[in-house]
Design a protein around this motif. Structure first.
Motif, PDB file in Angstrom:
ATOM      1  N   GLU A   1       0.840  -1.206   0.000  1.00 28.53           N
ATOM      2  CA  GLU A   1       0.000   0.000   0.000  1.00 28.53           C
ATOM      3  C   GLU A   1       0.871   1.250   0.000  1.00 28.53           C
ATOM      4  O   GLU A   1       0.569   2.246  -0.698  1.00 28.53           O
ATOM      5  CB  GLU A   1      -0.923  -0.027   1.220  1.00 28.53           C
ATOM      6  N   LEU A   2       1.969   1.203   0.792  1.00 25.92           N
ATOM      7  CA  LEU A   2       2.882   2.343   0.826  1.00 25.92           C
ATOM      8  C   LEU A   2       3.548   2.553  -0.532  1.00 25.92           C
ATOM      9  O   LEU A   2       3.647   3.689  -1.033  1.00 25.92           O
ATOM     10  CB  LEU A   2       3.944   2.118   1.901  1.00 25.92           C
ATOM     11  N   ASP A   3       3.992   1.461  -1.140  1.00 27.42           N
ATOM     12  CA  ASP A   3       4.635   1.571  -2.453  1.00 27.42           C
ATOM     13  C   ASP A   3       3.675   2.136  -3.488  1.00 27.42           C
ATOM     14  O   ASP A   3       4.069   2.934  -4.363  1.00 27.42           O
ATOM     15  CB  ASP A   3       5.141   0.196  -2.907  1.00 27.42           C
ATOM     16  N   LEU A   4       2.402   1.743  -3.423  1.00 27.46           N
ATOM     17  CA  LEU A   4       1.417   2.240  -4.369  1.00 27.46           C
ATOM     18  C   LEU A   4       1.201   3.729  -4.181  1.00 27.46           C
ATOM     19  O   LEU A   4       1.109   4.497  -5.159  1.00 27.46           O
ATOM     20  CB  LEU A   4       0.103   1.471  -4.218  1.00 27.46           C
ATOM     21  N   LEU A   5       1.119   4.181  -2.919  1.00 25.53           N
ATOM     22  CA  LEU A   5       0.937   5.614  -2.667  1.00 25.53           C
ATOM     23  C   LEU A   5       2.113   6.419  -3.196  1.00 25.53           C
ATOM     24  O   LEU A   5       1.929   7.495  -3.803  1.00 25.53           O
ATOM     25  CB  LEU A   5       0.745   5.845  -1.162  1.00 25.53           C
ATOM     26  N   GLU A   6       3.311   5.901  -2.957  1.00 26.55           N
ATOM     27  CA  GLU A   6       4.494   6.618  -3.439  1.00 26.55           C
ATOM     28  C   GLU A   6       4.529   6.658  -4.958  1.00 26.55           C
ATOM     29  O   GLU A   6       4.878   7.682  -5.556  1.00 26.55           O
ATOM     30  CB  GLU A   6       5.764   5.950  -2.907  1.00 26.55           C
ATOM     31  N   GLU A   7       4.143   5.545  -5.591  1.00 32.33           N
ATOM     32  CA  GLU A   7       4.144   5.509  -7.048  1.00 32.33           C
ATOM     33  C   GLU A   7       3.093   6.444  -7.623  1.00 32.33           C
ATOM     34  O   GLU A   7       3.298   7.077  -8.667  1.00 32.33           O
ATOM     35  CB  GLU A   7       3.918   4.072  -7.521  1.00 32.33           C
TER      36      GLU A   7
END
Length: 401
Positions: A137-143
């Motif tokens: 979820e964190l990686d998706l937000l950053e992307e």
């Protein structure tokens, strides 16, 4: 030679004594019986042509008339549970708990915990899956943020049209981050499921037939744990002959689902009864008997006044349709060869093959003989035919109730 006078006198006296004795004996004998006059030929001849009725063999008969009767079909089968489950392990591990209810003969409710497998590794796997989801979820937000920045920079560049590569706006990176999150969520779902599988539970209300593991047993995925029978209902597959099917209505499974057809189910000895119903009919012939079956269901078999246990061999009584022009005869009237013996109008014995439609209550219901064009309204059917009967024998029929 001169006879001596004394000798002559003695001889005469002896002869007289003999005749006197014979006369006395004859007087003591009984008189001779009177002889009957000889029988003439005219007196004997009429008796030779007379056959008294008392000399004819007497047979008991019943009077048969064609009437309408409701058919009854008798079938046999074995009571079986609807579901027979071989309970298997869904995950690997050591069995650390077996519940007291997980024993043969116990009736358990759906969801009952029967045992437990060590879940330490599965707890750890669940925690890891939760961490992976959070990271995805964190990686998706950053992307998503980086994609928005790339789009803003493209707009500030003053270039028209679309970028030469989707990498400029980070479209593939965003798709990869989204897929990674979906995969992490599925891994989390599996981890939760594996953890739940460490508890051995009953999938339906069941009778425990056997338990095949012990506390301390190590099981692999697919290891046999035990056998369960469903107890909500039992089914009896009843094969019927084509003749039996003809005495029943034309059952339709869709109609039976709305209006089940009532059936009486009995134990083999006839001492116990249960109320069942036809749930469906099969649409194929079995390879062994070449017959078609109907399925009778008894609900809550272990909650009846007399329990109906799976594996019980039972007899079913199924009410059929009303059939016109049948003879109701005692079962004893059918010979061992399957024939019906009757007395014709001339008092002679005759027989015909029995065409039995059905049997009910100690009676057989027979289709009348169609080859008798001049058949009387009431036929004299022999109640108890003997193996020694011969066609054409003159008999004296006696009607029995």
């Amino acid at each position: 030679m001169k006879l001596n006078r004394m000798n002559v006198i003695v001889t005469v006296l002896s002869v007289g004594s003999i005749f006197a004795a014979l006369g006395y004996t004859a007087s003591k004998l009984p008189p001779a019986p009177n002889k009957k006059p000889p029988v003439t030929e005219a007196q004997v001849k009429p008796q030779e042509n007379v056959a008294p009725a008392t000399l004819l063999p007497q047979v008991g008969v019943v009077l048969a008339t064609g009437e309408a009767y409701q058919a009854e079909v008798i079938g046999f089968g074995e009571a079986k549970p609807r579901f027979e489950l071989t309970l298997s392990a869904e995950v690997s591990g050591k069995v650390i708990l077996i519940d007291r209810q997980f024993e043969s003969g116990q009736v358990i409710k759906k969801g009952t915990v029967l045992g437990k497998i060590n879940d330490t590794s599965y707890q750890q796997a669940l925690t890891q899956a939760q961490t992976d989801v959070a990271q995805a979820e964190l990686d998706l937000l950053e992307e998503q943020r980086e994609g928005e920045q790339a789009k803003a920079e493209w707009l500030r560049s003053g270039l028209s049209g679309e970028p030469a590569s989707p990498l400029v706006l980070r479209t593939p990176q965003l798709a990869q981050a989204t897929a990674a999150l979906d995969n992490a969520k599925l891994a989390l779902k599996k981890a939760k499921q594996d953890l739940a599988y460490t508890q051995i539970t009953a999938p339906f209300d069941a009778l425990v037939v056997s338990r095949d593991v012990q506390p301390g047993s190590y099981v692999q995925t697919g290891t046999l744990l035990g056998t369960l029978y469903s107890v909500a209902e039992v089914e009896v597959s009843v094969p019927l002959s084509e003749q039996q099917w003809q005495t029943l209505p034309a059952f339709d499974n869709a109609e039976l689902a709305k209006t089940p057809w009532g059936v009486t189910v009995e134990s083999a000895d006839g001492l116990k009864q249960w109320r069942g119903y036809i749930e469906r009919v099969e649409q194929h012939l079995t390879q062994t008997s070449r017959q078609r079956s109907l399925i009778v269901v008894v609900d809550n078999p272990l909650e009846q006044q007399s329990d109906l246990y799976p594996g019980t061999f039972v007899k079913t009584r199924i009410n059929g349709q009303s059939i016109d022009n049948l003879w109701q005869l005692p079962s004893s009237s059918i010979s061992q060869q399957g024939d019906i013996w009757f007395v014709d109008d001339n008092g002679l014995l005759a027989k015909s093959a029995a065409n039995i439609a059905f049997e009910k209550g100690g009676f057989v219901y027979v289709t009348p003989m169609t080859n008798k064009q001049d058949m009387p309204a009431k036929m004299q059917i022999v109640k108890r035919p003997l193996s020694s009967f011969k066609v054409g024998t003159k008999v004296l029929a006696k009607v029995e109730v």
